[in-house]
Design a protein around this motif. Structure first.
Motif, PDB file in Angstrom:
ATOM      1  N   ALA A 170     -30.112   1.777 -21.736  1.00  0.00           N
ATOM      2  CA  ALA A 170     -29.879   0.720 -21.316  1.00  0.00           C
ATOM      3  C   ALA A 170     -30.325  -0.293 -22.295  1.00  0.00           C
ATOM      4  N   HIS A 171     -29.593  -1.283 -22.354  1.00  0.00           N
ATOM      5  CA  HIS A 171     -30.043  -2.432 -23.440  1.00  0.00           C
ATOM      6  C   HIS A 171     -31.405  -3.023 -22.937  1.00  0.00           C
ATOM      7  N   THR A 172     -31.599  -3.011 -21.598  1.00  0.00           N
ATOM      8  CA  THR A 172     -32.814  -3.735 -21.250  1.00  0.00           C
ATOM      9  C   THR A 172     -34.054  -2.648 -21.353  1.00  0.00           C
ATOM     10  N   GLY A 173     -33.714  -1.569 -21.745  1.00  0.00           N
ATOM     11  CA  GLY A 173     -34.837  -0.447 -21.824  1.00  0.00           C
ATOM     12  C   GLY A 173     -34.362   0.724 -21.353  1.00  0.00           C
ATOM     13  N   HIS A 174     -34.524   1.799 -22.282  1.00  0.00           N
ATOM     14  CA  HIS A 174     -34.163   3.141 -21.634  1.00  0.00           C
ATOM     15  C   HIS A 174     -35.247   3.592 -20.546  1.00  0.00           C
ATOM     16  N   VAL A 175     -34.693   4.441 -19.771  1.00  0.00           N
ATOM     17  CA  VAL A 175     -35.520   5.102 -18.602  1.00  0.00           C
ATOM     18  C   VAL A 175     -35.153   6.451 -18.536  1.00  0.00           C
ATOM     19  N   ARG A 176     -36.262   7.286 -18.625  1.00  0.00           N
ATOM     20  CA  ARG A 176     -36.179   8.790 -18.783  1.00  0.00           C
ATOM     21  C   ARG A 176     -37.130   9.374 -17.738  1.00  0.00           C
ATOM     22  N   ALA A 177     -36.650  10.552 -17.194  1.00  0.00           N
ATOM     23  CA  ALA A 177     -37.366  11.289 -16.285  1.00  0.00           C
ATOM     24  C   ALA A 177     -37.253  12.874 -16.419  1.00  0.00           C
ATOM     25  N   GLN A 178     -38.211  13.518 -16.167  1.00  0.00           N
ATOM     26  CA  GLN A 178     -37.987  15.036 -16.507  1.00  0.00           C
ATOM     27  C   GLN A 178     -38.643  15.743 -15.182  1.00  0.00           C
ATOM     28  N   PHE A 179     -37.915  16.918 -14.988  1.00  0.00           N
ATOM     29  CA  PHE A 179     -37.948  17.779 -13.733  1.00  0.00           C
ATOM     30  C   PHE A 179     -38.211  19.169 -14.012  1.00  0.00           C
ATOM     31  N   THR A 180     -39.174  19.709 -13.423  1.00  0.00           N
ATOM     32  CA  THR A 180     -39.231  21.206 -13.556  1.00  0.00           C
ATOM     33  C   THR A 180     -39.221  21.806 -12.232  1.00  0.00           C
ATOM     34  N   ARG A 181     -38.894  23.234 -12.146  1.00  0.00           N
ATOM     35  CA  ARG A 181     -38.456  23.947 -10.929  1.00  0.00           C
ATOM     36  C   ARG A 181     -39.430  24.898 -10.652  1.00  0.00           C
ATOM     37  N   THR A 182     -40.238  24.748  -9.605  1.00  0.00           N
ATOM     38  CA  THR A 182     -41.366  25.863  -9.309  1.00  0.00           C
ATOM     39  C   THR A 182     -40.532  26.401  -7.875  1.00  0.00           C
ATOM     40  N   SER A 183     -40.350  27.886  -7.727  1.00  0.00           N
ATOM     41  CA  SER A 183     -39.671  28.329  -6.529  1.00  0.00           C
ATOM     42  C   SER A 183     -38.188  27.622  -6.319  1.00  0.00           C
TER      43      SER A 183
END
Length: 193
Positions: A170-183
């Protein structure tokens, strides 16, 4: 637009569901990376949102089939330029040649699509430019009897996702998220882009 981690996970789920069903989806043809760090574009055929598995079709004779059998680590890159969303996923691959899923995928294919499995195996050397298809099937759909030998070369590549990284540009500022799976649970966190 993306205020919570659940919003992000739902966005990923919806994008992958659409990518498998819609040929015009920008995520329909992700980049697939095998454990030998080789990358290729493949067609996403199905996404199971409960099991978080991707289904792709492949030729059992392809080098990637042997690589995956020896090292099941996989990476998948999806990108939607218009939405400015990138999904980088990791998981484990498995090559399936028999069973109800394979039979159903084969049955759902047209003979024109199945003919790809009649030709020379992927990577077979040639002195001239070639599709690898037998000459009689260049631009021609085989009949049901002619296609029978192709079935033994058809396989599914199933990738069970175990982690993914979502990035919104985004030009206003990038946004990032990470996900990991347990079971069967996904754990998410916001991270700096």
């Amino acid at each position: 637009m993306f205020e919570t981690l659940e919003d992000v996970r739902a966005d990923c789920t919806n994008r992958l569901i659409r990518a498998a069903k819609d040929r015009k989806s920008p995520m329909h043809t992700p980049v697939i990376v095998t454990g030998d760090v080789d990358a290729r574009v493949m067609v996403l055929r199905a996404f199971d949102s409960r099991a978080w598995t991707l289904r792709l079709h492949t030729d059992l004779r392809s080098p990637k089939a042997q690589v995956i059998a020896a090292d099941p680590r996989m990476a998948v890159l999806f990108y939607d330029k218009g939405a400015k969303i990138q999904i980088r996923a990791h998981g484990e691959g498995q090559i399936l040649t028999t069973g109800p899923q394979v039979d159903a995928a084969w049955a759902a294919s047209t003979n024109f699509a199945r003919r790809c499995y009649l030709g020379d195996g992927p990577g077979t050397a040639s002195d001239v430019p070639t599709s690898g298809l037998p000459a009689e099937f260049e631009g021609v759909e085989p009949d049901d009897e002619q296609i029978i030998p192709a079935r033994e070369n058809f396989a599914l590549l199933m990738i069970t996702l175990t982690a993914f990284d979502w990035l919104y540009l985004a030009h206003t500022g990038h946004v990032r998220a990470q996900f990991t799976r347990t079971s069967d649970e996904w754990q998410g966190r916001w991270v700096s882009p």
